[in-house]
Design a protein around this motif. Structure first.
Motif, PDB file in Angstrom:
ATOM      1  N   MET A   1       0.822  -1.206   0.000  1.00  0.00           N
ATOM      2  CA  MET A   1       0.000   0.000   0.000  1.00  0.00           C
ATOM      3  C   MET A   1       0.858   1.260   0.000  1.00  0.00           C
ATOM      4  SD  MET A   1      -3.068  -1.138   2.558  1.00  0.00           S
ATOM      5  CE  MET A   1      -3.795   0.480   2.568  1.00  0.00           C
ATOM      6  N   THR A   2       1.937   1.236   0.746  1.00  0.00           N
ATOM      7  CA  THR A   2       2.836   2.387   0.791  1.00  0.00           C
ATOM      8  C   THR A   2       3.478   2.618  -0.572  1.00  0.00           C
ATOM      9  OG1 THR A   2       3.278   2.002   3.127  1.00  0.00           O
ATOM     10  CG2 THR A   2       4.867   3.358   1.923  1.00  0.00           C
ATOM     11  N   TYR A   3       3.970   1.541  -1.193  1.00  0.00           N
ATOM     12  CA  TYR A   3       4.619   1.642  -2.500  1.00  0.00           C
ATOM     13  C   TYR A   3       3.654   2.200  -3.551  1.00  0.00           C
ATOM     14  CZ  TYR A   3       6.988   0.177  -6.784  1.00  0.00           C
ATOM     15  OH  TYR A   3       7.567   0.155  -8.028  1.00  0.00           O
ATOM     16  N   VAL A   4       2.459   1.658  -3.599  1.00  0.00           N
ATOM     17  CA  VAL A   4       1.464   2.109  -4.577  1.00  0.00           C
ATOM     18  C   VAL A   4       1.052   3.545  -4.283  1.00  0.00           C
ATOM     19  CG1 VAL A   4      -0.892   1.768  -5.399  1.00  0.00           C
ATOM     20  CG2 VAL A   4       0.637  -0.190  -5.144  1.00  0.00           C
ATOM     21  N   GLY A   5       0.804   3.851  -3.021  1.00  0.00           N
ATOM     22  CA  GLY A   5       0.395   5.201  -2.646  1.00  0.00           C
ATOM     23  C   GLY A   5       1.431   6.248  -3.005  1.00  0.00           C
ATOM     24  N   ILE A   6       2.688   5.968  -2.748  1.00  0.00           N
ATOM     25  CA  ILE A   6       3.758   6.910  -3.085  1.00  0.00           C
ATOM     26  C   ILE A   6       3.827   7.124  -4.590  1.00  0.00           C
ATOM     27  CG2 ILE A   6       6.282   7.159  -3.142  1.00  0.00           C
ATOM     28  CD1 ILE A   6       6.269   5.875  -0.304  1.00  0.00           C
ATOM     29  N   ASN A   7       3.743   6.036  -5.363  1.00  0.00           N
ATOM     30  CA  ASN A   7       3.781   6.158  -6.825  1.00  0.00           C
ATOM     31  C   ASN A   7       2.598   6.957  -7.360  1.00  0.00           C
ATOM     32  OD1 ASN A   7       6.039   4.676  -8.284  1.00  0.00           O
ATOM     33  ND2 ASN A   7       5.462   3.201  -6.718  1.00  0.00           N
ATOM     34  N   LEU A   8       1.389   6.660  -6.882  1.00  0.00           N
ATOM     35  CA  LEU A   8       0.215   7.375  -7.373  1.00  0.00           C
ATOM     36  C   LEU A   8       0.246   8.850  -6.983  1.00  0.00           C
ATOM     37  CD1 LEU A   8      -2.633   4.772  -6.792  1.00  0.00           C
ATOM     38  CD2 LEU A   8      -1.579   5.430  -8.961  1.00  0.00           C
ATOM     39  N   ARG A   9       0.666   9.145  -5.764  1.00  0.00           N
ATOM     40  CA  ARG A   9       0.735  10.545  -5.335  1.00  0.00           C
ATOM     41  C   ARG A   9       1.769  11.316  -6.152  1.00  0.00           C
ATOM     42  NH1 ARG A   9      -0.864   7.995  -0.693  1.00  0.00           N
ATOM     43  NH2 ARG A   9      -2.460   9.045   0.495  1.00  0.00           N
ATOM     44  N   ALA A  10       2.915  10.692  -6.427  1.00  0.00           N
ATOM     45  CA  ALA A  10       3.957  11.354  -7.218  1.00  0.00           C
ATOM     46  C   ALA A  10       3.460  11.637  -8.634  1.00  0.00           C
ATOM     47  CB  ALA A  10       5.213  10.493  -7.257  1.00  0.00           C
ATOM     48  N   ILE A  11       2.779  10.674  -9.225  1.00  0.00           N
ATOM     49  CA  ILE A  11       2.249  10.864 -10.579  1.00  0.00           C
ATOM     50  C   ILE A  11       1.191  11.961 -10.587  1.00  0.00           C
ATOM     51  CG2 ILE A  11       0.833   9.765 -12.363  1.00  0.00           C
ATOM     52  CD1 ILE A  11       2.365   7.138 -11.641  1.00  0.00           C
ATOM     53  N   ALA A  12       0.294  11.936  -9.636  1.00  0.00           N
ATOM     54  CA  ALA A  12      -0.775  12.945  -9.572  1.00  0.00           C
ATOM     55  C   ALA A  12      -0.190  14.339  -9.397  1.00  0.00           C
ATOM     56  CB  ALA A  12      -1.742  12.619  -8.440  1.00  0.00           C
ATOM     57  N   LYS A  13       0.839  14.452  -8.565  1.00  0.00           N
ATOM     58  CA  LYS A  13       1.445  15.760  -8.291  1.00  0.00           C
ATOM     59  C   LYS A  13       2.278  16.241  -9.470  1.00  0.00           C
ATOM     60  CE  LYS A  13       4.563  18.075  -5.100  1.00  0.00           C
ATOM     61  NZ  LYS A  13       5.520  17.903  -4.032  1.00  0.00           N
ATOM     62  N   ASP A  14       3.160  15.383  -9.981  1.00  0.00           N
ATOM     63  CA  ASP A  14       4.088  15.783 -11.037  1.00  0.00           C
ATOM     64  C   ASP A  14       3.408  15.996 -12.383  1.00  0.00           C
ATOM     65  OD1 ASP A  14       6.070  15.590  -9.149  1.00  0.00           O
ATOM     66  OD2 ASP A  14       6.795  13.640  -9.835  1.00  0.00           O
ATOM     67  N   GLU A  15       2.368  15.236 -12.660  1.00  0.00           N
ATOM     68  CA  GLU A  15       1.758  15.285 -13.988  1.00  0.00           C
ATOM     69  C   GLU A  15       0.329  15.809 -13.974  1.00  0.00           C
ATOM     70  OE1 GLU A  15       2.478  11.628 -16.112  1.00  0.00           O
ATOM     71  OE2 GLU A  15       4.304  11.299 -14.966  1.00  0.00           O
ATOM     72  N   SER A  16      -0.131  16.301 -12.841  1.00  0.00           N
ATOM     73  CA  SER A  16      -1.479  16.864 -12.692  1.00  0.00           C
ATOM     74  C   SER A  16      -2.568  15.922 -13.194  1.00  0.00           C
ATOM     75  CB  SER A  16      -1.571  18.208 -13.418  1.00  0.00           C
ATOM     76  OG  SER A  16      -0.665  19.124 -12.867  1.00  0.00           O
ATOM     77  N   ILE A  17      -2.436  14.650 -12.866  1.00  0.00           N
ATOM     78  CA  ILE A  17      -3.441  13.659 -13.240  1.00  0.00           C
ATOM     79  C   ILE A  17      -4.479  13.573 -12.138  1.00  0.00           C
ATOM     80  CG2 ILE A  17      -3.805  11.185 -13.536  1.00  0.00           C
ATOM     81  CD1 ILE A  17      -1.230  11.057 -15.085  1.00  0.00           C
ATOM     82  N   LYS A  18      -5.731  13.517 -12.521  1.00  0.00           N
ATOM     83  CA  LYS A  18      -6.819  13.353 -11.565  1.00  0.00           C
ATOM     84  C   LYS A  18      -7.386  11.950 -11.726  1.00  0.00           C
ATOM     85  CE  LYS A  18      -8.060  18.190 -11.509  1.00  0.00           C
ATOM     86  NZ  LYS A  18      -9.060  19.192 -11.848  1.00  0.00           N
ATOM     87  N   PHE A  19      -7.437  11.227 -10.629  1.00  0.00           N
ATOM     88  CA  PHE A  19      -7.923   9.855 -10.648  1.00  0.00           C
ATOM     89  C   PHE A  19      -9.418   9.805 -10.370  1.00  0.00           C
ATOM     90  CE2 PHE A  19      -3.425   9.340  -9.528  1.00  0.00           C
ATOM     91  CZ  PHE A  19      -3.057   8.433 -10.505  1.00  0.00           C
ATOM     92  N   ASP A  20     -10.079   8.827 -10.955  1.00  0.00           N
ATOM     93  CA  ASP A  20     -11.492   8.580 -10.712  1.00  0.00           C
ATOM     94  C   ASP A  20     -11.598   7.639  -9.518  1.00  0.00           C
ATOM     95  OD1 ASP A  20     -14.175   8.194 -10.776  1.00  0.00           O
ATOM     96  OD2 ASP A  20     -14.221   7.127 -12.686  1.00  0.00           O
ATOM     97  N   LEU A  21     -11.777   8.194  -8.325  1.00  0.00           N
ATOM     98  CA  LEU A  21     -11.775   7.423  -7.079  1.00  0.00           C
ATOM     99  C   LEU A  21     -13.161   7.321  -6.458  1.00  0.00           C
ATOM    100  CD1 LEU A  21      -8.540   8.981  -5.544  1.00  0.00           C
ATOM    101  CD2 LEU A  21      -8.739   6.841  -6.799  1.00  0.00           C
ATOM    102  N   ASN A  22     -14.196   7.465  -7.271  1.00  0.00           N
ATOM    103  CA  ASN A  22     -15.581   7.371  -6.792  1.00  0.00           C
ATOM    104  C   ASN A  22     -15.867   8.334  -5.643  1.00  0.00           C
ATOM    105  OD1 ASN A  22     -16.237   5.306  -8.648  1.00  0.00           O
ATOM    106  ND2 ASN A  22     -15.293   3.807  -7.300  1.00  0.00           N
ATOM    107  N   GLY A  23     -15.398   9.561  -5.769  1.00  0.00           N
ATOM    108  CA  GLY A  23     -15.680  10.584  -4.770  1.00  0.00           C
ATOM    109  C   GLY A  23     -14.707  10.647  -3.601  1.00  0.00           C
ATOM    110  N   LEU A  24     -13.786   9.703  -3.514  1.00  0.00           N
ATOM    111  CA  LEU A  24     -12.813   9.705  -2.421  1.00  0.00           C
ATOM    112  C   LEU A  24     -11.587  10.516  -2.809  1.00  0.00           C
ATOM    113  CD1 LEU A  24     -12.847   5.904  -1.507  1.00  0.00           C
ATOM    114  CD2 LEU A  24     -14.007   7.736  -0.305  1.00  0.00           C
ATOM    115  N   THR A  25     -10.875  11.007  -1.810  1.00  0.00           N
ATOM    116  CA  THR A  25      -9.577  11.618  -2.078  1.00  0.00           C
ATOM    117  C   THR A  25      -8.541  10.500  -2.124  1.00  0.00           C
ATOM    118  OG1 THR A  25      -8.967  11.898   0.248  1.00  0.00           O
ATOM    119  CG2 THR A  25     -10.250  13.683  -0.775  1.00  0.00           C
ATOM    120  N   LEU A  26      -7.356  10.779  -2.654  1.00  0.00           N
ATOM    121  CA  LEU A  26      -6.309   9.768  -2.724  1.00  0.00           C
ATOM    122  C   LEU A  26      -5.902   9.302  -1.330  1.00  0.00           C
ATOM    123  CD1 LEU A  26      -4.840   8.259  -4.929  1.00  0.00           C
ATOM    124  CD2 LEU A  26      -3.048   9.978  -4.875  1.00  0.00           C
ATOM    125  N   ASP A  27      -5.929  10.206  -0.341  1.00  0.00           N
ATOM    126  CA  ASP A  27      -5.613   9.829   1.041  1.00  0.00           C
ATOM    127  C   ASP A  27      -6.646   8.867   1.614  1.00  0.00           C
ATOM    128  OD1 ASP A  27      -3.285  11.281   1.153  1.00  0.00           O
ATOM    129  OD2 ASP A  27      -4.234  13.040   2.002  1.00  0.00           O
TER     130      ASP A  27
END
Length: 106
Positions: free
Chosen positions: A65-91
């Motif tokens: 979970m830590t590995y995936v979370g760090i990768n997704l957060r880095a991608i979202a921050k660096d590349e301004s990607i918005k994920f479809d999380l069904n209304g949830l925040t990435l946290d």
């Protein structure tokens, strides 16, 4: 490849598709007192594998979970990607500061 955990995330503002998974957890061959599994992180069908280990199966899942979370957060921050999380925040979707037991109790 057989997965214990597998998830697919689509994005709201790009055509990118992200998949991540954790293979079945087993005892380490090199270190018999550790458990291990392989974390697979796939972006647009380009896989990246990472071996994760821990003293218990929970440690392996937490590392995943830590590995995936760090990768997704880095991608979202660096590349301004918005994920479809069904209304949830990435946290909320992948909490890094909670233990597995706290997540299961919610």
């Amino acid at each position: 490849m057989k997965f214990l955990i597998h998830e697919t995330l689509r994005t709201l503002n790009t055509d990118d598709v992200f998949e991540f998974g954790l293979t079945e957890i087993s005892k380490s061959r090199e270190h018999p007192d550790l458990y291990e599994a392989v974390t697979v992180f796939i972006r647009n069908q380009k896989p990246k594998e990472h071996k994760t280990s821990g003293l218990s199966e929970f440690d392996v899942v937490r590392s995943f979970m830590t590995y995936v979370g760090i990768n997704l957060r880095a991608i979202a921050k660096d590349e301004s990607i918005k994920f479809d999380l069904n209304g949830l925040t990435l946290d909320q979707y992948i909490p890094l500061t909670k233990s597995i037991r706290e997540i299961m109790d919610e």
